[in-house]
Every structure is written in C-alpha cells, then in structure tokens.
Design an enzyme around this catalytic site. Sequence first.
Site, PDB file in Angstrom:
ATOM      1  N   GLU A  86       1.373  -5.812   1.487  1.00  0.00           N
ATOM      2  CA  GLU A  86       2.703  -6.060   2.023  1.00  0.00           C
ATOM      3  C   GLU A  86       3.626  -5.084   1.293  1.00  0.00           C
ATOM      4  O   GLU A  86       4.154  -5.369   0.230  1.00  0.00           O
ATOM      5  CB  GLU A  86       3.178  -7.498   1.780  1.00  0.00           C
ATOM      6  CG  GLU A  86       4.506  -7.760   2.467  1.00  0.00           C
ATOM      7  CD  GLU A  86       5.356  -8.836   1.795  1.00  0.00           C
ATOM      8  OE1 GLU A  86       6.118  -9.514   2.508  1.00  0.00           O
ATOM      9  OE2 GLU A  86       5.278  -8.992   0.559  1.00  0.00           O
TER      10      GLU A  86
ATOM     11  N   ASP B 196       1.234  -9.548  -2.033  1.00  0.00           N
ATOM     12  CA  ASP B 196       2.646  -9.797  -1.789  1.00  0.00           C
ATOM     13  C   ASP B 196       3.515  -8.778  -2.542  1.00  0.00           C
ATOM     14  O   ASP B 196       3.231  -8.437  -3.691  1.00  0.00           O
ATOM     15  CB  ASP B 196       2.976 -11.217  -2.272  1.00  0.00           C
ATOM     16  CG  ASP B 196       4.388 -11.656  -1.950  1.00  0.00           C
ATOM     17  OD1 ASP B 196       4.729 -11.738  -0.767  1.00  0.00           O
ATOM     18  OD2 ASP B 196       5.145 -11.917  -2.900  1.00  0.00           O
TER      19      ASP B 196
END
Length: 521
Positions: free
Chosen positions: A268, A196
């Site tokens: 990401e 993330d």
Amino acid sequence: MVYQIYPRSFADSDGDGMGDLSGITSRLSHLVDLGVDALWLSPFFRSPQKDGGYDVADYCDVDPLFGTLADCDALMARAHELGLKVIVDLVPNHTSDEHAWFRAALASAPGSPERARYIFREPDAAAPGVPPNNWLSVFGGSAWAKHPDDPHGEWYFHLFDASQPDLDWRNPEVADMFDDVLRFWLERGVDGFRVDVAHGLFKADGMPDQVMSDGGELTSEPSDMVRRGLTEAPMWDQPEVHEVYRRWRKILESYTAESGVERMMVAEAMPLTAAGMARYVRADEFQQAFNFAFQWADWGAPQFRRVISETMEALRTIGSPPTWVLDNHDQPRHVTRYGGGPLGLARARAATLLMLALPGSAYLYQGEELGLPEAEVAPEFRQDPRTDRVGRDGCRVPIPWSGSASPYGFGPEGSTPWLPQPEDWAPLTVEAESGVEGSTLELYRSALAARRSLSGDDVELLDAPYEVVAVRRGEVEIWLNAGAEPVPLPEGSVILSSEPLADVLPPDACAWLRVQSRASL
C-alpha cells in the site's frame, strides 16, 4: 483475484455483533463460488481497536475479539484445503500506544534505548507548547502529541491517530523486530503480506518543516500529504524504505525455496506517479503494489484511458504485473462514488467489467460483489477516529448474507452488528442475488470465470469516441460507454455485458466482445 476481508464486518460466529475468524472460516465457500484465488485479511492482531485493528499492540497474537491463534490456524488450513491463498495485513509504520515497546518508552527517561524505538522530541524551552515541526496527521491536527502517561512531557510523532505512535525505522531494533514478525506468520503458513503505509516508514532526515511551493495553506488532505510532490512531503516515500523491502523479500524467498510455495508482498504505497509506484515492484522488492490511480479516477473515459495507459507503460519496463482496485476499507464504495442509486450501480458494474478485463491482479473488497452502496452511519454510531471528515464507517458496515432484516445472516438471529445495517439491504444479500440472472453477484461470478479465458499480458487502447474506452486484449475487445448516448459496437460475439445489449452499447455500460471485424468508428 484477491478478495479483501475486513474481519469485523464479514461474519459473526458467536453473536457478539463483531465479525471473527471462525465466522470467516464458515463463509469461505462464498469466495470459492465467487471464483477468487486469495483472501486478504485486514488486521486481526491484538489491539485496543481505536483504529479498527490498525493500531497493533501485539503483532504475534490474535485479538480475543476475533478469536485465538488456533482459530487463525483453522482458517488458514481450511482456506488452503479450498485452494485459497491467505494474505495478512502488516502494519510496520506505527504501533498502538498500548504496545509493550511504547509502554516501556513512557516508563523510561528521555534519550533511553526504549524511547529510541519511536520518534520522541524534547519541547523547546522557549515555546514548550509548539510542536517540533509543522507536519500534520492524516487524521487531522498536528502530527505531534504529548502522552498523558509520560511524566517527562516529550513530544512523540504520529502520522495517524495519536494512539498510533510512529516507529523510528532508523533504529535497527525496529527492523529486527519485524523480521521476527514476518517469520512468525510465515511459519504458521501465510502466503503473503499486504504492507500498510509502505511509503511512510522513513521520514526525511532532520524532519524539516513541510513547505508548499505554491504558497497554499498546509492541510492534512491527501492532496497535500501524499500527492503534492516528494520535495514537499518529507514524511513520505523516502529512498531508505526500499532497503527494508529488499530485506523482507530475501526472507520471503527463503521460505519459498524451502517449501516450494511462493510467498509474496503487496504494497500500500502512494507515490505521485505510476513511475514512482514502479519503484516498489522492482525484482528484489514487492511483487505487487496497489494501483490507487484507478480507484481515485473520476467516472469518465478520458480518466480511465489515462490510468490504464500510464500504468501499463510504467510497469512494462520492469516486467511487474499491474494491479487494479475499485473499493477497499478506506474509501467510499464505488457505487456511491459514481453517483449512487441506479446510476451509480450501473456505472459501478461497468467499471468493474473494465477492471476485470485488464491483465494483472484485481483486488475486490467484501460486499462490492453485491453492489453495496456506501451506508449512512448516524453520528452516534460512528467509530472511525478520523476527525477531519465524516469517516470510513460507511464502507465498513457488516455485509448482508441472507434474510429480510438486520443482521441479514451476518450473525445469529437477534444479534446486533457493531455498525447498524441499512433497512433496505434485503435485496442485496448473497441469498437474494444468488442464481438471479442480471444480479450484481452473478455478474461478478460470470466475469471472474470469463476472466480466466482472457490471454495476453498487455492491452491496446483503440480509437473510439471521446466518452468511450475501447481496449483490445488478445482476441477480445472491451468497450465502456461513459457518455450520455448509445454507441455502436464492432461486429462480434458478446462474451459478457454489464447491462442488456441490443445492437448498441447503452450509456454507463461495458461489454466484452470476441470481434471478427472492426466496425468503422
């Protein structure tokens, strides 16, 4: 093919309204029937759930909301029995403010080793109410806050919600802790990690004010916070992040060598360009990075052609496979983005066929295989902490499995899902669409099966009318008509189409063809 599961909204085994790990295990056969290779689990770690689990309080335990570590082990074991890889979500940019480290920081004095794990700053004596710089949170407002439990009143930095303090990755303790987290999950058998906010770990040295070169007003919109320009975004994409991922890659490769089972990472990351994305997938870093340019592209042939061309060109030089994605837990569903209703569904089906024909890896988000639109969530039910817009709850509504009314098989009959499901979703359940010719579920199943017969690691963009994307991959041509009029197709046999075909490709449709000869355009 990777299938993203948002654990809160996939399947509820115990009737408390919240999806859980046992529920996921019970529904893994759906993924096998669909034809995917791996599942990616959004965070299920111990968390106060202020941001749907992306506020982690303990990286090495399962939140009781979702079950236990034993339930996690059972899920992974069953997935592996079915031939599915398991990817877990790692959140290294920030923790929850209930993480033991942050609680220790609040209990310690300014300048202490405990506070040095985060980004604390003393207030300016002349202006104690003015934050240390002008950086804004992605969730709205200043990226600086004073915690009510801090007796010293220092500012702390949070790129996201105030309950998610950013770690200071310039502190070696932070890197050591995440080495241990990776090893914990690798020892339990996970096959990889989705990382993330992979571009956000380091902030520019000195954390200078953000300045817009065009003189525009600074906002927390992604266009300012992410896409403006690296010199204008000192909180993103700093060069030091790459050393972290080289270190992690070595850890993964040690487990690959020991077990013979490949371990992987997908980033990401949101750099400005395809070339910037390519930096994350060099040979000693990530194996893959999400290609958000495809997801962010508006409906239209020129936009799709540009993204395909730039992506393939950027990655060709380093030999990394591209990735493609249309939906995830942070964006409105593409049925709705493309116009909603029958028009949006037709365009979504067409874009999906285009995406699935491209080489590399494709990532699907739970429910898109059913053609789910963005759900409207009334204000009183919303739970997303974002305050600067409507929020992300609409794509996180629990998916429908069966039946004619809520909970649509998501949980036991009579249970109430954590977000309300629309009353008109009965035709969109897995049960209702299974075996029905022309349904979106059967289109996905057919496309994923046919995709395995496509060959070649590159594509050629063909000459075509302005509102048409025409791509050749090996012996197959993929045609998408984003215009308002039907277009002729080259002679050949139709492998798959998003809409019924006659002799032409209708508007808002896509077809795969095995072509014997090219028709004159």
